[in-house]
Design an enzyme around this catalytic site. Structure first.
Site, mmCIF file in Angstrom:
data_model
loop_
_atom_site.group_PDB
_atom_site.id
_atom_site.type_symbol
_atom_site.label_atom_id
_atom_site.label_comp_id
_atom_site.label_asym_id
_atom_site.label_seq_id
_atom_site.Cartn_x
_atom_site.Cartn_y
_atom_site.Cartn_z
ATOM 1 N N PHE A 43 0.817 -1.222 0.000
ATOM 2 C CA PHE A 43 0.000 0.000 0.000
ATOM 3 C C PHE A 43 0.849 1.270 0.000
ATOM 4 C CE2 PHE A 43 0.000 2.484 3.915
ATOM 5 C CZ PHE A 43 0.806 1.712 4.730
ATOM 6 N N LYS A 44 2.126 1.151 0.398
ATOM 7 C CA LYS A 44 2.964 2.354 0.470
ATOM 8 C C LYS A 44 3.121 3.024 -0.889
ATOM 9 C CE LYS A 44 5.400 1.144 4.689
ATOM 10 N NZ LYS A 44 4.843 -0.202 4.972
ATOM 11 N N ASP A 45 2.931 2.254 -1.969
ATOM 12 C CA ASP A 45 3.015 2.837 -3.311
ATOM 13 C C ASP A 45 1.983 3.940 -3.531
ATOM 14 O OD1 ASP A 45 5.089 1.196 -4.300
ATOM 15 O OD2 ASP A 45 3.680 -0.406 -4.797
ATOM 16 N N LEU B 135 3.694 6.980 -1.923
ATOM 17 C CA LEU B 135 5.060 7.330 -2.329
ATOM 18 C C LEU B 135 5.183 7.642 -3.811
ATOM 19 C CD1 LEU B 135 7.075 5.036 0.061
ATOM 20 C CD2 LEU B 135 7.067 7.529 -0.013
#
Ligand SMILES: *Cc1c(COP(=O)(O)O)cnc(C)c1O
Length: 463
Positions: free
Chosen positions: A111-113, A116
């Site tokens: 999910f960090k995509d 970021l």
């Protein structure tokens, strides 16, 4: 839009300044001076927007005075069109009142995509305006580093150096970092542990000459821009299930509290959210706190959900600040005590305010595997260990008539071994990444020695 520090002792900044600053000089975290909000009618009108349009609309409230909705739309259109699923954040129904939002459609399958990818472009846009160049330096145990590299690759106004512990990250994790060959991406494999990487990065930031000469910057999870970009998928999911006319709840596997805090912000902005539920592994400091009012740090224990092996949830300070009526004196006092004693306690009245907003559940590794196996049996869906913890927490607190949306934070192929043990199925990488392990890699192995790392960074920068 101005931002203030949770510790109350730093000047207010605008969005661009907050983006580049990270932590506030008084040690606090930046939050909006006043939360922007949408009326019911405005939320209603968002129902037909696609993900990129919705993202631009929501984020424009936070970037007011710095970037407008059109500039943001250019960025969100560019980054989210590369996600694997057309819906960007697809929802699937698992049971009469249980849903999963699959937040693993980005380039590094976590999910960090979602944040970021946007933050890299925001940096580039803001730096271009002021004709500045920065050097991002970070340490990673695997996940954040790869998402940051993919978010920053190709950006003209920044270089990114990521240190990972040599031979101590998985093959998939390493390839996700080292096969990015853009000239502004620099992978360092440090001969040491993750803690060595982190402490070396800290020393680089503490070296004032070096920090200023290269305009060092971080993109860690306390950066407000990451929170802001994560607010979007809470709106997206709720709109898909009938908001603002119907309420929904969310269950979120939690480490640094950045993801779920974005859900709390969505609620403050007017989204009708009934419950926010967090799931933890054996590093259960937050569920223990919610039950007892005592925040007590223990040693980090390694688990099969390593991205949540965290004892100090950095974003929790923002949540305390909001739930304790924005009393920065109180926050200063609590944080000072925590630093000195690894422990603090809040009053009965305070913990009841806090646990009104959020519920928690912790699972150990064997309960997590059991859950992966149950989900597979009942729904044929394969969950990664982090998402499975979210599932169990969500199922535990779900109400019959309000949809509970579980955030799946990683693709199961990122954590194949526990998944195989629980289901008998080895989760393969998605087709579009099947050549990942055979792609050309580029990284430099360096001794755990700060002068070696400084030399390397300076040589690379002068190329
Ligand atoms: C980072 C991460 C988490 C924890 O998210 P926080 O925002 O730190 O709470 C959960 N699951 C996965 C797969 C992650 O990569």
């Amino acid at each position: 839009m101005k931002y203030i520090s949770t510790r109350g002792n730093s000047p207010a900044l605008n969005f661009e300044q907050v983006l580049l600053a990270g932590l506030a000089p008084d040690g606090g975290l930046y939050v909006p001076e006043v939360y922007p909000s949408f009326t019911k009618e405005e939320i209603s009108n968002m129902a037909n927007l696609n993900y990129a349009e919705l993202a631009a609309k929501i984020m424009s409230k936070f970037t007011q005075g710095c970037l407008d909705e059109n500039e943001l739309l250019e960025i969100t259109t560019k980054v989210y069109k590369n996600f694997a699923h057309k819906a960007v954040a697809p929802l699937k129904q698992l049971d009469s009142n249980l849903w999963v939002m699959q937040l693993f459609q980005g380039p590094t399958l976590a999910f960090k995509d979602y944040a970021l990818q946007v933050v890299g472009q925001l940096f580039d846009t803001v730096l271009k305006k002021t004709n500045k160049h920065i050097t991002i330096v970070g340490a990673t145990s695997g996940d954040t580093g790869s998402a940051a590299i993919h978010g920053c690759k190709g950006c003209k106004n920044l270089d990114i150096f990521i240190l990972h512990p040599h031979n101590r990250v998985s093959d998939v994790q390493r390839h996700q970092m080292t096969t990015v060959l853009d000239k502004n991406v620099h992978n360092i494999a440090l001969e040491g542990t993750f803690d060595d990487c982190q402490s070396l990065v800290k020393d680089l930031f503490n070296n004032k000459n070096f920090r200023e000469k290269h305009s060092l910057s971080a993109i860690n999870s306390i950066n407000w821009a990451r929170i802001m970009a994560q607010v979007v998928y809470y709106f997206y999911a709720a709109l898909n299930l009938g908001a603002p006319h119907k309420k929904v709840s969310f269950a979120v596997p939690t480490g640094n509290f950045g993801n779920v805090f974005a859900g709390f912000v969505a609620k403050k902005m007017g989204l009708p959210i009934d419950q926010l539920v967090i799931g933890s592994n054996s590093n259960d400091i937050l569920p223990r706190f919610l039950n007892s009012g005592i925040m007590e740090q223990k040693k980090v224990v390694p688990s099969i959900s390593p991205s949540m092996d965290i004892q100090i949830s950095s974003n929790f300070e923002r949540f305390l600040f909001e739930t304790l009526d924005r009393d920065s004196n109180k926050i200063n006092e609590l944080m000072k005590t925590f630093k000195a004693e690894c422990k603090f306690q809040v009053s009965k009245e305070e913990i009841s305010k806090i646990s009104y907003e959020i519920k928690g559940l912790a699972l150990n590794d064997s309960e997590t595997k059991q859950t992966i196996s149950e989900i597979y049996k009942n729904t044929s869906e394969i969950f990664d260990p982090h998402s499975a913890i979210g599932f169990k927490a969500g199922q535990h607190y779900a109400k019959k008539d309000i949809p509970m949306i579980i955030l799946a934070t990683a693709h199961p192929s990122k954590f194949p071994i526990p998944v195989k043990e629980a289901t008998g199925v080895y989760p393969e990488l998605p087709n579009y990444l099947s050549d990942l392990l055979s792609k050309k890699e580029e990284f430099t192995v360096l001794e755990n020695n700060i002068s070696k790392v400084i030399d390397f960074i300076e040589t690379e920068q002068s190329k």
